[in-house]
Write a protein that holds these residues in place. Structure first.
Motif, PDB file in Angstrom:
ATOM      1  N   LEU A  87       0.865  -1.189   0.000  1.00 26.95           N
ATOM      2  CA  LEU A  87       0.000   0.000   0.000  1.00 26.95           C
ATOM      3  C   LEU A  87       0.892   1.228   0.000  1.00 26.95           C
ATOM      4  CD1 LEU A  87      -2.845  -0.935  -0.056  1.00 26.95           C
ATOM      5  CD2 LEU A  87      -1.714  -2.334   1.670  1.00 26.95           C
ATOM      6  N   SER A  88       0.711   2.089  -0.982  1.00 26.69           N
ATOM      7  CA  SER A  88       1.607   3.229  -1.119  1.00 26.69           C
ATOM      8  C   SER A  88       0.923   4.329  -1.907  1.00 26.69           C
ATOM      9  CB  SER A  88       2.888   2.756  -1.814  1.00 26.69           C
ATOM     10  OG  SER A  88       3.257   3.601  -2.870  1.00 26.69           O
ATOM     11  N   ALA A  89       1.232   5.574  -1.561  1.00 27.77           N
ATOM     12  CA  ALA A  89       0.639   6.702  -2.286  1.00 27.77           C
ATOM     13  C   ALA A  89       1.135   6.751  -3.729  1.00 27.77           C
ATOM     14  CB  ALA A  89       0.957   8.010  -1.570  1.00 27.77           C
ATOM     15  N   CYS A 112       1.813  -2.800   4.986  1.00 24.14           N
ATOM     16  CA  CYS A 112       1.463  -1.431   5.386  1.00 24.14           C
ATOM     17  C   CYS A 112       2.722  -0.648   5.715  1.00 24.14           C
ATOM     18  CB  CYS A 112       0.562  -1.447   6.621  1.00 24.14           C
ATOM     19  SG  CYS A 112      -0.913  -2.446   6.425  1.00 24.14           S
ATOM     20  N   GLY A 113       2.965   0.412   4.975  1.00 20.79           N
ATOM     21  CA  GLY A 113       4.085   1.296   5.278  1.00 20.79           C
ATOM     22  C   GLY A 113       3.745   2.249   6.401  1.00 20.79           C
ATOM     23  N   ARG A 114       4.776   2.805   7.009  1.00 19.43           N
ATOM     24  CA  ARG A 114       4.634   3.875   8.009  1.00 19.43           C
ATOM     25  C   ARG A 114       5.767   4.868   7.798  1.00 19.43           C
ATOM     26  NH1 ARG A 114       0.423   5.616  11.407  1.00 19.43           N
ATOM     27  NH2 ARG A 114      -1.119   4.070  10.811  1.00 19.43           N
ATOM     28  N   TYR A 115       5.835   5.908   8.587  1.00 13.45           N
ATOM     29  CA  TYR A 115       6.870   6.940   8.485  1.00 13.45           C
ATOM     30  C   TYR A 115       6.839   7.558   7.079  1.00 13.45           C
ATOM     31  CZ  TYR A 115       8.140   4.021  12.435  1.00 13.45           C
ATOM     32  OH  TYR A 115       8.091   3.273  13.557  1.00 13.45           O
ATOM     33  N   ILE A 131      -0.244  -0.472  -4.642  1.00 16.68           N
ATOM     34  CA  ILE A 131      -1.601   0.044  -4.807  1.00 16.68           C
ATOM     35  C   ILE A 131      -1.808   1.261  -3.922  1.00 16.68           C
ATOM     36  CG2 ILE A 131      -4.025  -0.449  -4.214  1.00 16.68           C
ATOM     37  CD1 ILE A 131      -3.706  -3.219  -5.267  1.00 16.68           C
ATOM     38  N   SER A 132      -2.450   2.284  -4.480  1.00 21.91           N
ATOM     39  CA  SER A 132      -2.884   3.463  -3.723  1.00 21.91           C
ATOM     40  C   SER A 132      -4.402   3.482  -3.694  1.00 21.91           C
ATOM     41  CB  SER A 132      -2.380   4.738  -4.400  1.00 21.91           C
ATOM     42  OG  SER A 132      -3.059   5.877  -3.883  1.00 21.91           O
ATOM     43  N   ILE A 133      -4.994   3.818  -2.555  1.00 25.14           N
ATOM     44  CA  ILE A 133      -6.460   3.902  -2.509  1.00 25.14           C
ATOM     45  C   ILE A 133      -6.957   5.279  -2.909  1.00 25.14           C
ATOM     46  CG2 ILE A 133      -6.752   2.043  -0.828  1.00 25.14           C
ATOM     47  CD1 ILE A 133      -7.522   4.405   1.188  1.00 25.14           C
ATOM     48  N   GLY A 134      -6.083   6.224  -3.161  1.00 25.36           N
ATOM     49  CA  GLY A 134      -6.537   7.538  -3.600  1.00 25.36           C
ATOM     50  C   GLY A 134      -5.414   8.554  -3.554  1.00 25.36           C
ATOM     51  N   ASP A 135      -5.624   9.660  -4.270  1.00 20.94           N
ATOM     52  CA  ASP A 135      -4.589  10.690  -4.362  1.00 20.94           C
ATOM     53  C   ASP A 135      -4.635  11.639  -3.176  1.00 20.94           C
ATOM     54  OD1 ASP A 135      -3.528   9.656  -6.672  1.00 20.94           O
ATOM     55  OD2 ASP A 135      -4.810  10.860  -7.986  1.00 20.94           O
ATOM     56  N   TYR A 136      -4.254  11.107  -2.017  1.00 23.67           N
ATOM     57  CA  TYR A 136      -4.091  11.893  -0.808  1.00 23.67           C
ATOM     58  C   TYR A 136      -3.074  11.158   0.034  1.00 23.67           C
ATOM     59  CZ  TYR A 136      -7.838   8.503  -0.354  1.00 23.67           C
ATOM     60  OH  TYR A 136      -8.596   7.364  -0.471  1.00 23.67           O
ATOM     61  N   VAL A 137      -2.529  11.823   1.034  1.00 23.83           N
ATOM     62  CA  VAL A 137      -1.455  11.210   1.814  1.00 23.83           C
ATOM     63  C   VAL A 137      -1.988  10.747   3.167  1.00 23.83           C
ATOM     64  CG1 VAL A 137       0.848  11.511   2.799  1.00 23.83           C
ATOM     65  CG2 VAL A 137       0.235  12.688   0.665  1.00 23.83           C
ATOM     66  N   LEU A 138      -1.885   9.458   3.405  1.00 23.48           N
ATOM     67  CA  LEU A 138      -2.252   8.872   4.693  1.00 23.48           C
ATOM     68  C   LEU A 138      -1.010   8.821   5.579  1.00 23.48           C
ATOM     69  CD1 LEU A 138      -4.327   5.857   3.304  1.00 23.48           C
ATOM     70  CD2 LEU A 138      -5.243   7.976   4.274  1.00 23.48           C
ATOM     71  N   SER A 139      -1.220   8.631   6.866  1.00 25.42           N
ATOM     72  CA  SER A 139      -0.055   8.526   7.749  1.00 25.42           C
ATOM     73  C   SER A 139       0.461   7.100   7.828  1.00 25.42           C
ATOM     74  CB  SER A 139      -0.387   9.073   9.136  1.00 25.42           C
ATOM     75  OG  SER A 139      -1.541   8.454   9.622  1.00 25.42           O
ATOM     76  N   LEU A 143      -5.038   1.982   7.047  1.00 27.83           N
ATOM     77  CA  LEU A 143      -6.403   2.310   6.581  1.00 27.83           C
ATOM     78  C   LEU A 143      -6.595   1.851   5.150  1.00 27.83           C
ATOM     79  CD1 LEU A 143      -7.077   5.861   8.088  1.00 27.83           C
ATOM     80  CD2 LEU A 143      -8.470   3.813   8.410  1.00 27.83           C
ATOM     81  N   ALA A 144      -5.573   1.991   4.324  1.00 26.74           N
ATOM     82  CA  ALA A 144      -5.657   1.564   2.921  1.00 26.74           C
ATOM     83  C   ALA A 144      -5.847   0.052   2.842  1.00 26.74           C
ATOM     84  CB  ALA A 144      -4.404   2.005   2.164  1.00 26.74           C
ATOM     85  N   ALA A 145      -5.114  -0.701   3.669  1.00 26.02           N
ATOM     86  CA  ALA A 145      -5.248  -2.166   3.673  1.00 26.02           C
ATOM     87  C   ALA A 145      -6.662  -2.566   4.083  1.00 26.02           C
ATOM     88  CB  ALA A 145      -4.224  -2.788   4.616  1.00 26.02           C
TER      89      ALA A 145
HETATM   90  N1  4HQ Z   1       0.497   6.196   2.123  1.00 26.58           N
HETATM   91  N2  4HQ Z   1      -3.017   4.634  -0.544  1.00 26.58           N
HETATM   92  C1  4HQ Z   1       1.838   4.594   3.430  1.00 26.58           C
HETATM   93  C2  4HQ Z   1      -0.676   6.529   1.475  1.00 26.58           C
HETATM   94  C3  4HQ Z   1      -1.483   5.514   0.780  1.00 26.58           C
HETATM   95  C4  4HQ Z   1      -2.508   5.810  -0.138  1.00 26.58           C
HETATM   96  C5  4HQ Z   1       1.324   7.283   2.617  1.00 26.58           C
HETATM   97  C6  4HQ Z   1       1.038   4.845   2.211  1.00 26.58           C
HETATM   98  C7  4HQ Z   1       2.183   6.909   3.780  1.00 26.58           C
HETATM   99  C8  4HQ Z   1       3.706   5.348   4.753  1.00 26.58           C
HETATM  100  N3  4HQ Z   1      -1.453   4.186   0.873  1.00 26.58           N
HETATM  101  N4  4HQ Z   1       2.829   5.637   3.616  1.00 26.58           N
HETATM  102  N5  4HQ Z   1      -2.908   6.997  -0.569  1.00 26.58           N
HETATM  103  O1  4HQ Z   1      -1.038   7.671   1.457  1.00 26.58           O
HETATM  104  O2  4HQ Z   1      -2.373   3.664   0.072  1.00 26.58           O
END
Ligand code: 4HQ
Length: 251
Positions: A87-89, A112-115, A131-139, A143-145
């Motif tokens: 899961l990644s932006a 699931c990534g962090r930091y 895979i990204s669940i959308g064009d925004y930045v999660l922490s 949540l994406a998983a």
């Molecule tokens: N991330 N869809 C995890 C996301 C993201 C997204 C940003 C992924 C932070 C650590 N993941 N890193 N959008 O925003 O899946």
């Protein structure tokens, strides 16, 4: 189907899967969800999962080693039908077609990534896809998983009581093979604070109701999600005024 989740926050997933369709799918044995703590594959006193980026820059990255060791212990030899997803932006945008595609697999590992992110060798040499669940930045990817698991699980055979409800819905309502949003729906009362339910829905005229729903779905899609219709509009000539007034309005 078995969903594996690799995370530094295993407690995060106590909530999301204990309710509704996904919880019932687990109880019925249609799916299994296994949460794995990334720190179980660290061997130092502090259970370190992160490190500083080479070349400098803000924040920390998840180290590759615990993630590779975790994947290799979850799947000692990788078989077909076992798919690892990061899961990644930066990933490919997740949509209903993506959910249907993942629903064909036997096992998914959701990483699931962090930091600030994850060492790129995870995307390059471990994950089958990003895979990204959308064009925004999660922490974090948790949540994406959870979103991916929910969207995939409800497509699996025997998970939804009502099989028909998966086909009629948003993004699966096919208009000439292209997606439209679900049509507006109403329940009682027929008059709520002066806002009335469209008369046709109370009429019992099934054919008129069907036509109204199709048109209302298209109207709302055009208003809120014109991007979904752009492709369709390029393929079809603009409708004439008299066509719109007609019985089978092909807008
Ligand atoms: N991330 N869809 C995890 C996301 C993201 C997204 C940003 C992924 C932070 C650590 N993941 N890193 N959008 O925003 O899946």
């Amino acid at each position: 189907m078995i969903f594996h989740v690799l995370t530094i926050f295993p407690e995060f997933f106590r909530g999301p899967f204990e309710h509704g369709v996904v919880a019932r799918a687990v109880e019925a044995g249609a799916i299994r969800i296994r949460i794995h703590n990334l720190r179980d594959w660290t061997f130092d006193r502090h259970k370190t999962v992160d490190d500083r980026p080479f070349g400098g820059g803000e924040g920390m990255l998840l180290k590759p080693e615990p993630i590779f060791l975790a994947a290799e212990s979850i799947w000692p030899e990788r078989k077909p039908g076992q798919r690892a997803v990061l899961l990644s932006a930066q990933g490919r945008l997740f949509d209903q077609a993506g959910a249907r595609r993942l629903a064909l697999e036997a096992e998914l590992l959701l990483i699931c990534g962090r930091y600030e992110g994850v060492d790129e060798r995870v995307a390059g040499h471990l994950a089958d896809e990003e895979i990204s669940i959308g064009d925004y930045v999660l922490s974090g990817g948790e949540l994406a998983a959870a979103v991916v698991i929910d969207a995939v699980a409800r497509l699996l055979p025997g998970v939804l009581g009502n099989v028909a409800s998966t086909v009629q819905e948003s993004f699966s309502g096919l208009e000439d093979g292209l997606p439209t949003l679900d049509c507006p729906q109403y329940t009682r009362p027929a008059d709520f604070r002066g806002w009335k339910v469209p008369e046709v829905l109370l009429s019992g005229h099934h054919e008129q109701i069907r036509l109204w729903r199709r048109q209302a779905a298209l109207d709302k899609t055009r208003r809120l999600r014109p991007d979904l219709l752009a492709h369709r509009d390029r393929l079809k000539p603009a409708p004439q005024e008299q066509d719109l007034a007609g019985k089978e309005a092909e807008s």
